[in-house]
Scaffold this motif. Sequence first.
Motif, PDB file in Angstrom:
ATOM      1  N   ASP A   1      -3.452  26.620  15.972  1.00 34.14           N
ATOM      2  CA  ASP A   1      -2.860  25.899  14.889  1.00 34.14           C
ATOM      3  C   ASP A   1      -3.082  24.259  15.055  1.00 34.14           C
ATOM      4  OD1 ASP A   1      -2.405  25.570  11.893  1.00 34.14           O
ATOM      5  OD2 ASP A   1      -0.721  24.927  12.511  1.00 34.14           O
ATOM      6  N   ALA A   2      -2.548  23.851  16.181  1.00 35.99           N
ATOM      7  CA  ALA A   2      -2.481  22.511  16.607  1.00 35.99           C
ATOM      8  C   ALA A   2      -3.698  21.983  16.702  1.00 35.99           C
ATOM      9  CB  ALA A   2      -1.353  22.291  17.611  1.00 35.99           C
ATOM     10  N   ILE A   3      -4.495  22.815  17.387  1.00 36.61           N
ATOM     11  CA  ILE A   3      -5.981  22.472  17.746  1.00 36.61           C
ATOM     12  C   ILE A   3      -6.863  22.368  16.403  1.00 36.61           C
ATOM     13  CG2 ILE A   3      -8.162  23.228  18.921  1.00 36.61           C
ATOM     14  CD1 ILE A   3      -6.312  24.410  21.002  1.00 36.61           C
ATOM     15  N   ARG A   4      -6.579  23.430  15.518  1.00 38.19           N
ATOM     16  CA  ARG A   4      -7.552  23.424  14.285  1.00 38.19           C
ATOM     17  C   ARG A   4      -7.126  22.239  13.377  1.00 38.19           C
ATOM     18  NH1 ARG A   4      -5.877  25.241   9.275  1.00 38.19           N
ATOM     19  NH2 ARG A   4      -8.085  25.642   7.915  1.00 38.19           N
ATOM     20  N   ARG A   5      -5.672  21.960  13.436  1.00 41.37           N
ATOM     21  CA  ARG A   5      -5.314  20.766  12.517  1.00 41.37           C
ATOM     22  C   ARG A   5      -6.013  19.456  13.121  1.00 41.37           C
ATOM     23  NH1 ARG A   5      -1.050  21.567   8.916  1.00 41.37           N
ATOM     24  NH2 ARG A   5      -0.597  23.394   8.543  1.00 41.37           N
ATOM     25  N   THR A   6      -5.897  19.281  14.525  1.00 50.99           N
ATOM     26  CA  THR A   6      -6.524  18.266  14.959  1.00 50.99           C
ATOM     27  C   THR A   6      -7.883  17.770  14.825  1.00 50.99           C
ATOM     28  OG1 THR A   6      -4.841  18.047  16.852  1.00 50.99           O
ATOM     29  CG2 THR A   6      -7.010  16.880  17.189  1.00 50.99           C
ATOM     30  N   VAL A   7      -8.562  19.099  14.777  1.00 46.73           N
ATOM     31  CA  VAL A   7     -10.242  19.071  14.424  1.00 46.73           C
ATOM     32  C   VAL A   7     -10.318  18.637  13.209  1.00 46.73           C
ATOM     33  CG1 VAL A   7     -12.258  20.328  14.368  1.00 46.73           C
ATOM     34  CG2 VAL A   7     -10.721  20.627  16.200  1.00 46.73           C
TER      35      VAL A   7
ATOM     36  N   LEU B   1       2.640  34.645  18.304  1.00 46.92           N
ATOM     37  CA  LEU B   1       3.262  33.319  17.631  1.00 46.92           C
ATOM     38  C   LEU B   1       2.955  32.208  18.204  1.00 46.92           C
ATOM     39  CD1 LEU B   1       4.756  32.012  15.454  1.00 46.92           C
ATOM     40  CD2 LEU B   1       6.742  32.247  16.742  1.00 46.92           C
ATOM     41  N   SER B   2       3.119  32.133  19.746  1.00 41.60           N
ATOM     42  CA  SER B   2       2.849  30.833  20.590  1.00 41.60           C
ATOM     43  C   SER B   2       1.453  30.616  20.752  1.00 41.60           C
ATOM     44  CB  SER B   2       3.578  31.105  22.073  1.00 41.60           C
ATOM     45  OG  SER B   2       2.902  32.084  22.573  1.00 41.60           O
ATOM     46  N   GLU B   3       0.479  31.840  20.674  1.00 40.30           N
ATOM     47  CA  GLU B   3      -0.872  31.399  20.594  1.00 40.30           C
ATOM     48  C   GLU B   3      -1.474  31.002  19.181  1.00 40.30           C
ATOM     49  OE1 GLU B   3      -3.355  34.740  22.667  1.00 40.30           O
ATOM     50  OE2 GLU B   3      -1.657  35.575  22.281  1.00 40.30           O
ATOM     51  N   ALA B   4      -0.858  31.510  18.181  1.00 41.95           N
ATOM     52  CA  ALA B   4      -1.249  30.952  16.911  1.00 41.95           C
ATOM     53  C   ALA B   4      -0.711  29.502  16.550  1.00 41.95           C
ATOM     54  CB  ALA B   4      -0.480  31.939  15.731  1.00 41.95           C
ATOM     55  N   SER B   5       0.471  29.315  17.147  1.00 44.41           N
ATOM     56  CA  SER B   5       0.908  27.907  17.247  1.00 44.41           C
ATOM     57  C   SER B   5       0.038  26.748  17.854  1.00 44.41           C
ATOM     58  CB  SER B   5       2.531  27.684  17.383  1.00 44.41           C
ATOM     59  OG  SER B   5       3.278  28.644  16.631  1.00 44.41           O
ATOM     60  N   LEU B   6      -0.359  26.911  19.064  1.00 48.31           N
ATOM     61  CA  LEU B   6      -1.377  26.280  19.785  1.00 48.31           C
ATOM     62  C   LEU B   6      -2.636  26.002  19.387  1.00 48.31           C
ATOM     63  CD1 LEU B   6      -1.919  24.439  22.319  1.00 48.31           C
ATOM     64  CD2 LEU B   6      -2.307  26.435  23.529  1.00 48.31           C
TER      65      LEU B   6
ATOM     66  N   MET C   1     -11.513  28.286  20.840  1.00 47.14           N
ATOM     67  CA  MET C   1     -11.081  28.777  19.477  1.00 47.14           C
ATOM     68  C   MET C   1     -11.373  30.175  19.593  1.00 47.14           C
ATOM     69  SD  MET C   1      -9.458  26.960  17.350  1.00 47.14           S
ATOM     70  CE  MET C   1      -8.197  27.435  15.863  1.00 47.14           C
ATOM     71  N   VAL C   2     -10.434  31.071  20.126  1.00 47.58           N
ATOM     72  CA  VAL C   2     -10.532  32.458  20.405  1.00 47.58           C
ATOM     73  C   VAL C   2      -9.996  33.282  19.281  1.00 47.58           C
ATOM     74  CG1 VAL C   2     -10.897  32.089  23.037  1.00 47.58           C
ATOM     75  CG2 VAL C   2      -8.843  32.589  22.041  1.00 47.58           C
ATOM     76  N   ALA C   3      -9.247  32.722  18.498  1.00 48.09           N
ATOM     77  CA  ALA C   3      -8.304  33.390  17.514  1.00 48.09           C
ATOM     78  C   ALA C   3      -8.145  32.389  16.288  1.00 48.09           C
ATOM     79  CB  ALA C   3      -7.095  33.985  18.136  1.00 48.09           C
ATOM     80  N   CYS C   4      -7.727  33.549  15.160  1.00 45.21           N
ATOM     81  CA  CYS C   4      -7.455  32.582  13.958  1.00 45.21           C
ATOM     82  C   CYS C   4      -5.961  32.510  13.782  1.00 45.21           C
ATOM     83  CB  CYS C   4      -8.020  33.263  12.850  1.00 45.21           C
ATOM     84  SG  CYS C   4      -7.430  32.650  11.211  1.00 45.21           S
ATOM     85  N   PRO C   5      -5.569  31.038  14.048  1.00 43.89           N
ATOM     86  CA  PRO C   5      -4.131  30.749  13.793  1.00 43.89           C
ATOM     87  C   PRO C   5      -3.556  31.043  12.479  1.00 43.89           C
ATOM     88  CG  PRO C   5      -5.296  28.717  13.540  1.00 43.89           C
ATOM     89  CD  PRO C   5      -6.199  29.780  13.833  1.00 43.89           C
ATOM     90  N   ILE C   6      -4.452  31.084  11.280  1.00 44.58           N
ATOM     91  CA  ILE C   6      -3.815  31.379   9.793  1.00 44.58           C
ATOM     92  C   ILE C   6      -3.482  32.895   9.592  1.00 44.58           C
ATOM     93  CG2 ILE C   6      -4.522  31.337   7.537  1.00 44.58           C
ATOM     94  CD1 ILE C   6      -6.481  28.854   8.208  1.00 44.58           C
ATOM     95  N   HIS C   7      -4.388  33.730  10.158  1.00 39.26           N
ATOM     96  CA  HIS C   7      -4.257  35.271   9.973  1.00 39.26           C
ATOM     97  C   HIS C   7      -3.679  35.830  11.243  1.00 39.26           C
ATOM     98  CE1 HIS C   7      -6.985  33.996   6.862  1.00 39.26           C
ATOM     99  NE2 HIS C   7      -6.268  34.663   6.029  1.00 39.26           N
TER     100      HIS C   7
END
Length: 358
Positions: free
Chosen positions: A177-183, A170-175, A123-129
């Motif tokens: 986001d999938a990891i964050r939502r899974t957690v 966008l692709s990094e944020a989307s991936l 988790m190296v970045a924030c998918p929300i922001h």
Amino acid sequence: MSTPLLVRHPTPHRTESLLGYVLRLSENNGYPSPWSVYRLAGMRQNEMRTTGIRVESLAKIAGCPVSQLDGIAFAQSANHQRCSRLLGHRLVPTDLNVTKPKLCPQCVSEKGFIEAHWHLEIMVACPIHQCLALSTCPKCGKRLSWFRPGLLECKCGGNLQDGELPSISLSEASLLDAIRRTVLALPVPAENLASLPQDQLMKMSLHSLLAVVHTLGKHRMIANRSTSWNDKRRAVEKASHVLMNWPQHFIELFVDIGQRLPVTTAGGVRKQFASIYHALFKSEAIRPREDADFLKVAFLDFAMNHWGRGFVDRKLVKVLGTNVAKRYLTQTEFATQIGVEQSTVARLLRSQKPLRGE
């Protein structure tokens, strides 16, 4: 003698970081560092550097049920540190980082607490922001520590909300986001602007999902002739590119890997791409294996429609071939395509060891 309680004991959030909760507990009670909370709980400083933190001791002084802290604990108990977990997801210790905090200051400001997914190494970045995570103080430049006055305050007194963080794609944020939502056990997002296979990714266990990201990122870097395999940011960047516009970039990865093979390479396609094939479809890290079927379908698409050398195991085609637009070549068609006699193809097929356990 009864255990002394803290004056203020806010309830832990279901998706909160355990170490973040202790920091919030410390800040709410006016302590300059969480060390005061740990000392009040009778815990040693070295315990905070492992995943086996004793939540029973913390629960007593926080005035909350042990079950609430156990839900956000990193291990089943202090004696089971080899089997780490994050909000109930089973992981290996190397998936987690409990000593070097990182976060998105804007998320912490908005939510009022630090979410648990920030403990993942990946988790190296924030998918929300859509920005990189903060890991150093914008004022003193030193690495953040869990032993600081507050959620958004460094030991030097610096405000962690100061300064701007670099943006991500966008692709990094989307991936991520999938990891964050899974957690956090959140639903699949309604939008899919990067065209990732997000439904399939989020059906996987967290451990399997992390293994897929690592494998795709690593092999994309190998195909690019890069050696920075342990760079988590680059791994996310490259893996997200492979998964973007699914399955186009995934197929391109195999094409690029294949271009590095000797032109004389023939035989089974599975054998030609053994390294990435075994990492995706044979690894113990990805279980159950059916979770990777969408990757196998894309691999078949590559092997049957984009790769002019070798052949695919018949059993794999029988199981998944109905999901691939083009049917598998017969022996006659294959011989015609590569310009050899049928007897040569027959000999190749006999010499090829079939895949097992598909």
